[in-house]
Design an enzyme around this catalytic site. Sequence first.
Site, PDB file in Angstrom:
ATOM      1  N   TYR A 147       4.424 -20.834   4.581  1.00 18.53           N
ATOM      2  CA  TYR A 147       4.654 -19.544   4.243  1.00 18.53           C
ATOM      3  C   TYR A 147       4.275 -18.514   5.497  1.00 18.53           C
ATOM      4  CZ  TYR A 147       4.763 -15.057   1.727  1.00 18.53           C
ATOM      5  OH  TYR A 147       4.795 -13.651   1.237  1.00 18.53           O
ATOM      6  N   SER A 149       3.248 -15.048   6.984  1.00 22.18           N
ATOM      7  CA  SER A 149       2.975 -13.690   6.767  1.00 22.18           C
ATOM      8  C   SER A 149       2.716 -12.990   8.146  1.00 22.18           C
ATOM      9  CB  SER A 149       1.403 -13.962   6.101  1.00 22.18           C
ATOM     10  OG  SER A 149       1.060 -12.591   5.919  1.00 22.18           O
ATOM     11  N   LEU A 220      -2.576  -8.611   1.615  1.00 21.31           N
ATOM     12  CA  LEU A 220      -2.582  -9.262   0.243  1.00 21.31           C
ATOM     13  C   LEU A 220      -2.151 -10.838   0.402  1.00 21.31           C
ATOM     14  CD1 LEU A 220      -2.457  -9.253  -2.873  1.00 21.31           C
ATOM     15  CD2 LEU A 220       0.125  -8.763  -2.766  1.00 21.31           C
ATOM     16  N   GLU A 221      -1.276 -11.299   1.223  1.00 20.09           N
ATOM     17  CA  GLU A 221      -0.993 -12.613   1.627  1.00 20.09           C
ATOM     18  C   GLU A 221      -2.275 -13.159   2.228  1.00 20.09           C
ATOM     19  OE1 GLU A 221       3.702 -11.744   2.186  1.00 20.09           O
ATOM     20  OE2 GLU A 221       2.131 -11.900   3.996  1.00 20.09           O
ATOM     21  N   LEU A 222      -2.997 -12.534   3.034  1.00 14.97           N
ATOM     22  CA  LEU A 222      -4.114 -13.299   3.706  1.00 14.97           C
ATOM     23  C   LEU A 222      -5.354 -13.270   2.762  1.00 14.97           C
ATOM     24  CD1 LEU A 222      -5.472 -14.112   6.185  1.00 14.97           C
ATOM     25  CD2 LEU A 222      -6.164 -11.698   6.741  1.00 14.97           C
TER      26      LEU A 222
END
Length: 335
Positions: A147, A149, A220-222
């Site tokens: 994924y 980011s 947010l992804e991290l």
Amino acid sequence: TDVSLRCRGHFPFLDSLWQIWWTVDGKTLEQLGDARFSQSNEFVTDYYGDRTEDEILLIKDFQSEDLKKKYNCSVKNAVGFETLEVQLQEEVSLPSVELGCGLGVTLLLMLLLFVVYHVFWLELLLLYRSWFGTDERHTDDKEYDVYISYARNSEEEQFVLSTLRRVLENELGYSVCIFDRDSLPGGTITDETLSFVSRSRRLLVVVSPGYASQGSQALLELKAGIDGMALGGHLRVILVQYKPIQRKVWVRELRRARVALALVRWQGDKSQELTSRFWKRLRVELPVRRVSSGEEGSGKEAALMRMLSQNSTNSQTGLITNTVKEPNRVFNSAA
């Protein structure tokens, strides 16, 4: 080799009649009759008439059977007689030349192996992974391999879509998830982001100055990736530095990740080739993937079906919009 045995006798001044000699197996050298054996006398000291002399037994071309013989040194004067036996032992000689050569060759090989490993450690590690690595697709139920980011701006989006996605999907055979491409319209961004991250084996974070801003979707992804690692899941985070940024402007999550994780640096044109150090270093962090011809074909078909599905979704969204705006036109076309 030749062997020299030295026997030292002390004779007092009061006695002028004295003798010192060698015997081999109880025989004097005259009785032995072996030309390899000879003896000679050396004067040492004369202290007010007290004499000290050495009787030297020389054995030329010493043989192994000579070790078994008995060697006695005897002294005699008017007072008495005394003899002592010499104990000979074979001297264990180290093969110095052979040992030195062997040690030198060993050190040279170790140095050569160290240089080879230092220069080609990435290639060796990739070769080891290709032989003995476990394909994680057989050990978990994840849907995506990677994924990605990144900060949502035109430059980084171009890098992600035209470089990272292209190589990872087309060249290396990984299944890549990109939120802006794979998410369906109408969903909640937070829920879908967490769902995508949890269904991926690796979270590839493209670090750049724009990524450090607070409150972004990339942040947010991290956070989701770091929490996934902390909870002991199968997710691992990979940091890819697209552009250098000063450490003081890094957000707390990036500083935490940088301490625990390796940073793979993109170096522009030097990293374009698939054989560059960037792609090799990145492949070490990615899951082990063995792609067969059948899997490669099915992967392309899956990508094509996903693209068609997205196009179909977009078409349906446009149809619904037209229905709301122009219901009569849609009804007539349907009829």
